[in-house]
Design a protein around this motif. Structure first.
Motif, PDB file in Angstrom:
ATOM      1  N   UNK A 376       6.124 -26.300 -59.519  1.00  0.00           N
ATOM      2  CA  UNK A 376       6.007 -27.438 -60.448  1.00  0.00           C
ATOM      3  C   UNK A 376       6.712 -28.661 -59.880  1.00  0.00           C
ATOM      4  N   UNK A 377       7.854 -28.433 -59.243  1.00  0.00           N
ATOM      5  CA  UNK A 377       8.613 -29.544 -58.655  1.00  0.00           C
ATOM      6  C   UNK A 377       7.803 -30.267 -57.578  1.00  0.00           C
ATOM      7  N   UNK A 378       6.978 -29.494 -56.867  1.00  0.00           N
ATOM      8  CA  UNK A 378       6.171 -30.099 -55.801  1.00  0.00           C
ATOM      9  C   UNK A 378       4.752 -30.423 -56.266  1.00  0.00           C
ATOM     10  N   UNK A 379       4.466 -30.172 -57.537  1.00  0.00           N
ATOM     11  CA  UNK A 379       3.183 -30.600 -58.107  1.00  0.00           C
ATOM     12  C   UNK A 379       1.988 -29.825 -57.611  1.00  0.00           C
ATOM     13  N   UNK A 380       2.165 -28.547 -57.284  1.00  0.00           N
ATOM     14  CA  UNK A 380       1.029 -27.749 -56.801  1.00  0.00           C
ATOM     15  C   UNK A 380       0.825 -26.520 -57.680  1.00  0.00           C
ATOM     16  N   UNK A 381      -0.397 -25.996 -57.637  1.00  0.00           N
ATOM     17  CA  UNK A 381      -0.742 -24.799 -58.391  1.00  0.00           C
ATOM     18  C   UNK A 381      -0.511 -23.582 -57.504  1.00  0.00           C
ATOM     19  N   UNK A 382       0.377 -22.715 -57.935  1.00  0.00           N
ATOM     20  CA  UNK A 382       0.583 -21.426 -57.256  1.00  0.00           C
ATOM     21  C   UNK A 382       0.522 -20.362 -58.332  1.00  0.00           C
ATOM     22  N   UNK A 383      -0.343 -19.390 -58.144  1.00  0.00           N
ATOM     23  CA  UNK A 383      -0.407 -18.284 -59.109  1.00  0.00           C
ATOM     24  C   UNK A 383       0.660 -17.267 -58.732  1.00  0.00           C
ATOM     25  N   UNK A 384       1.541 -16.982 -59.680  1.00  0.00           N
ATOM     26  CA  UNK A 384       2.632 -16.040 -59.409  1.00  0.00           C
ATOM     27  C   UNK A 384       2.255 -14.682 -59.997  1.00  0.00           C
ATOM     28  N   UNK A 385       2.294 -13.667 -59.149  1.00  0.00           N
ATOM     29  CA  UNK A 385       2.050 -12.299 -59.608  1.00  0.00           C
ATOM     30  C   UNK A 385       3.366 -11.539 -59.456  1.00  0.00           C
ATOM     31  N   UNK A 386       3.875 -11.081 -60.574  1.00  0.00           N
ATOM     32  CA  UNK A 386       5.168 -10.393 -60.559  1.00  0.00           C
ATOM     33  C   UNK A 386       4.952  -8.899 -60.398  1.00  0.00           C
ATOM     34  N   UNK A 387       5.551  -8.317 -59.376  1.00  0.00           N
ATOM     35  CA  UNK A 387       5.413  -6.878 -59.163  1.00  0.00           C
ATOM     36  C   UNK A 387       5.748  -6.524 -57.731  1.00  0.00           C
ATOM     37  N   UNK A 388       5.684  -5.232 -57.454  1.00  0.00           N
ATOM     38  CA  UNK A 388       6.033  -4.724 -56.131  1.00  0.00           C
ATOM     39  C   UNK A 388       4.805  -4.638 -55.242  1.00  0.00           C
ATOM     40  N   UNK A 389       4.924  -5.193 -54.038  1.00  0.00           N
ATOM     41  CA  UNK A 389       3.907  -4.978 -53.017  1.00  0.00           C
ATOM     42  C   UNK A 389       4.218  -3.644 -52.337  1.00  0.00           C
ATOM     43  N   UNK A 390       3.256  -2.871 -51.908  1.00  0.00           N
ATOM     44  CA  UNK A 390       1.834  -3.219 -51.938  1.00  0.00           C
ATOM     45  C   UNK A 390       1.130  -2.856 -53.246  1.00  0.00           C
ATOM     46  N   UNK A 391       1.844  -2.263 -54.199  1.00  0.00           N
ATOM     47  CA  UNK A 391       1.142  -1.729 -55.375  1.00  0.00           C
ATOM     48  C   UNK A 391       0.322  -2.800 -56.092  1.00  0.00           C
ATOM     49  N   UNK A 392       0.868  -4.027 -56.215  1.00  0.00           N
ATOM     50  CA  UNK A 392       0.159  -5.033 -57.014  1.00  0.00           C
ATOM     51  C   UNK A 392      -0.943  -5.757 -56.235  1.00  0.00           C
ATOM     52  N   UNK A 393      -1.017  -5.492 -54.938  1.00  0.00           N
ATOM     53  CA  UNK A 393      -1.967  -6.265 -54.138  1.00  0.00           C
ATOM     54  C   UNK A 393      -3.418  -5.839 -54.381  1.00  0.00           C
ATOM     55  N   UNK A 394      -3.583  -4.588 -54.811  1.00  0.00           N
ATOM     56  CA  UNK A 394      -4.928  -4.008 -54.904  1.00  0.00           C
ATOM     57  C   UNK A 394      -5.888  -4.805 -55.761  1.00  0.00           C
ATOM     58  N   UNK A 395      -5.406  -5.364 -56.861  1.00  0.00           N
ATOM     59  CA  UNK A 395      -6.307  -6.042 -57.788  1.00  0.00           C
ATOM     60  C   UNK A 395      -6.518  -7.508 -57.470  1.00  0.00           C
ATOM     61  N   UNK A 396      -5.922  -8.003 -56.394  1.00  0.00           N
ATOM     62  CA  UNK A 396      -6.000  -9.446 -56.129  1.00  0.00           C
ATOM     63  C   UNK A 396      -7.231  -9.793 -55.296  1.00  0.00           C
ATOM     64  N   UNK A 397      -7.738 -11.019 -55.429  1.00  0.00           N
ATOM     65  CA  UNK A 397      -8.858 -11.421 -54.578  1.00  0.00           C
ATOM     66  C   UNK A 397      -8.461 -11.448 -53.106  1.00  0.00           C
ATOM     67  N   UNK A 398      -9.413 -11.137 -52.249  1.00  0.00           N
ATOM     68  CA  UNK A 398      -9.123 -11.047 -50.815  1.00  0.00           C
ATOM     69  C   UNK A 398      -8.621 -12.378 -50.268  1.00  0.00           C
ATOM     70  N   UNK A 399      -7.559 -12.328 -49.488  1.00  0.00           N
ATOM     71  CA  UNK A 399      -7.018 -13.565 -48.917  1.00  0.00           C
ATOM     72  C   UNK A 399      -7.689 -13.918 -47.593  1.00  0.00           C
ATOM     73  N   UNK A 400      -7.519 -15.167 -47.186  1.00  0.00           N
ATOM     74  CA  UNK A 400      -7.903 -15.565 -45.828  1.00  0.00           C
ATOM     75  C   UNK A 400      -6.722 -15.410 -44.874  1.00  0.00           C
ATOM     76  N   UNK A 401      -5.515 -15.471 -45.427  1.00  0.00           N
ATOM     77  CA  UNK A 401      -4.311 -15.321 -44.599  1.00  0.00           C
ATOM     78  C   UNK A 401      -3.197 -14.785 -45.475  1.00  0.00           C
ATOM     79  N   UNK A 402      -2.274 -14.047 -44.840  1.00  0.00           N
ATOM     80  CA  UNK A 402      -1.186 -13.417 -45.596  1.00  0.00           C
ATOM     81  C   UNK A 402       0.144 -13.715 -44.903  1.00  0.00           C
TER      82      UNK A 402
END
Ligand SMILES: C[S@@+](CC[C@H](N)C(=O)[O-])C[C@H]1O[C@@H](n2cnc3c(N)ncnc32)[C@H](O)[C@@H]1O
Length: 411
Positions: A376-402
């Protein structure tokens, strides 16, 4: 000496001395835009049609205009055969008209006609994008327009994820339902504007989750708008507020009622906050705060690889500027790409990717981590997913870079 004025017809072009015989200059193809707010054809367009020997257009456009009897028509479909017919008519000096939606020079057929070597005279009308924002009652300077027509959906989807006001030109199989599916989890309001400018016009305010469950008519334009702060952002229980009034949640406003008068959307001053104002400051109901420019900054105003002091962080849990510079360079953030920042901590890496235009998901196990605050301080949209990786990664849309924080590799 007389000259042919582009678009004025097959006038003779005489040489200066009178010794050169008159030459018939072939007429340009007249490209007529079909108005997306329902206004009738202009007198120039009516005259062009009346004089045409060939008229090319989609079936719905041909049905909507007066094509003189006996005139050849080509129904689109594939463009290649129509281009051949137009080239032949042009070479033969026969007047030809192409019917197209909205402003034919805006994500339209003008590009293809010019690429085929055909000179054009364009008679533009109101674009479907302008009409969709007008019907929603929103200003749209600064909005980004992307197309999913004839190309992969991913870049258009990531623009919607990254920016607060995006219009998407859709295609069958790449429309509101598919985009809604891809935006589930992001705090967005959607406006779906079907059959604009026709008696079948319908404008619907909805959510990504609800858009998935509906069948949408072709053609339609989708507006993806930032929802109020606090909605969604990884919280499946939170829904973007949808304005009440003429259209309720997931409510359609159809012809014959408020929809045609453009009051299907929010009330108040009807504008996206154009001043980069903080949450709750001036935006209409149902639409969240919007950066003044709505643009991904190719070179962010404040630069990138910012000092650690530009972020709130705890116990120096932040990727240092020198390392961040290299990581961000390797992640290749830009509009249309999706980056995961795994183990985000302060969120500095993902935030700098977002400053450069990427859609970003920050994964962080600590719910108290200051990612959202820093974003918010930098005025950008970042979706925050709270949880432990890798468990929470499964349901996320495929990234172009990690980016994997804490010394993990980038890929
Ligand atoms: C190739 S683009 C052409 C855009 C056009 N040049 C304009 O200015 O509106 C085709 C897309 O425009 C949108 N579109 C065109 N006419 C529309 C209408 N009457 N109602 C809703 N959407 C429309 C749809 O997203 C459609 O798939």
């Amino acid at each position: 000496m007389t000259r042919s004025v582009p678009g004025s017809g097959s006038e003779p072009v005489a040489g200066g001395s009178g010794s050169v015989p008159p030459v018939l200059r072939p007429e340009p193809v007249v490209v007529v835009g079909m108005d997306a707010v329902g206004r009738p054809l202009s007198p120039s367009a009516v005259a062009a049609l009346a004089g045409a020997r060939l008229v090319v257009g989609a079936a719905r456009h041909l049905a909507a205009v007066p094509v003189p009897s006996g005139v050849d028509t080509v129904v689109l479909g594939p463009l290649a055969p129509a281009l051949d017919r137009l080239a032949a008519a042009h070479a033969a000096g026969q007047p030809a008209v192409v019917l197209a939606s909205g402003d034919p020079g805006f994500f339209g057929v003008v590009r293809r006609l010019r690429a085929a070597g055909l000179p054009v005279r364009v008679l533009p009308a109101v674009s479907s994008v302008a009409a969709a924002f007008a019907r929603a009652g929103l200003d749209w300077d600064g909005a980004v327009v992307v197309t999913a027509h004839g190309r992969e959906l991913g870049p258009a989807l990531n623009a919607c994820r990254a920016l607060p006001a995006v219009a998407v030109l859709t295609a069958p199989g790449a429309g509101a339902a598919e985009i809604g599916a891809g935006l589930t989890g992001w705090a967005r309001c959607l406006v779906v504007a079907e059959h604009l400018g026709t008696p079948a016009e319908r404008v619907t305010w909805t959510t990504p989750e609800q858009a998935v469950t509906r069948a949408w008519a072709d053609p339609h334009v989708l507006l993806s708008l930032a929802a109020p702060a606090g909605a969604a952002d990884g919280d499946p229980g939170a829904q973007p507020a949808v304005p009440t009034g003429a259209a309720d949640r997931d409510g359609a406003v159809g012809p014959g009622d408020a929809g045609r008068s453009g009051d299907a959307g929010p009330v108040g001053d009807g504008g996206l906050a154009g001043d980069g104002a903080p949450a709750g400051d001036g935006g209409p109901a149902g639409v969240g705060p919007v950066r003044a420019d709505n643009q991904p900054a190719a070179a962010p105003v404040g630069g990138w690889a910012l000092p650690e002091s530009a972020y709130r962080h705890r116990d120096s849990m932040i990727t240092k500027a020198e390392v961040r510079a290299l990581a961000v360079a390797r992640l290749r953030p830009r509009l249309g790409r999706l980056v995961w920042d795994v183990g985000a901590g302060s969120g500095s890496v993902g935030i700098e990717c977002a400053l450069l235009g990427a859609a970003v998901i920050a994964v962080e196990r600590d719910p108290a981590a200051p990612v959202a605050e820093n974003a918010a301080r930098h005025g950008v949209a970042v979706r925050v997913v709270t949880g432990d990786a890798p468990a929470v990664l499964g349901g996320l849309p495929d990234p172009d870079a990690v980016f994997v924080g804490g010394g993990g590799p980038t890929c």
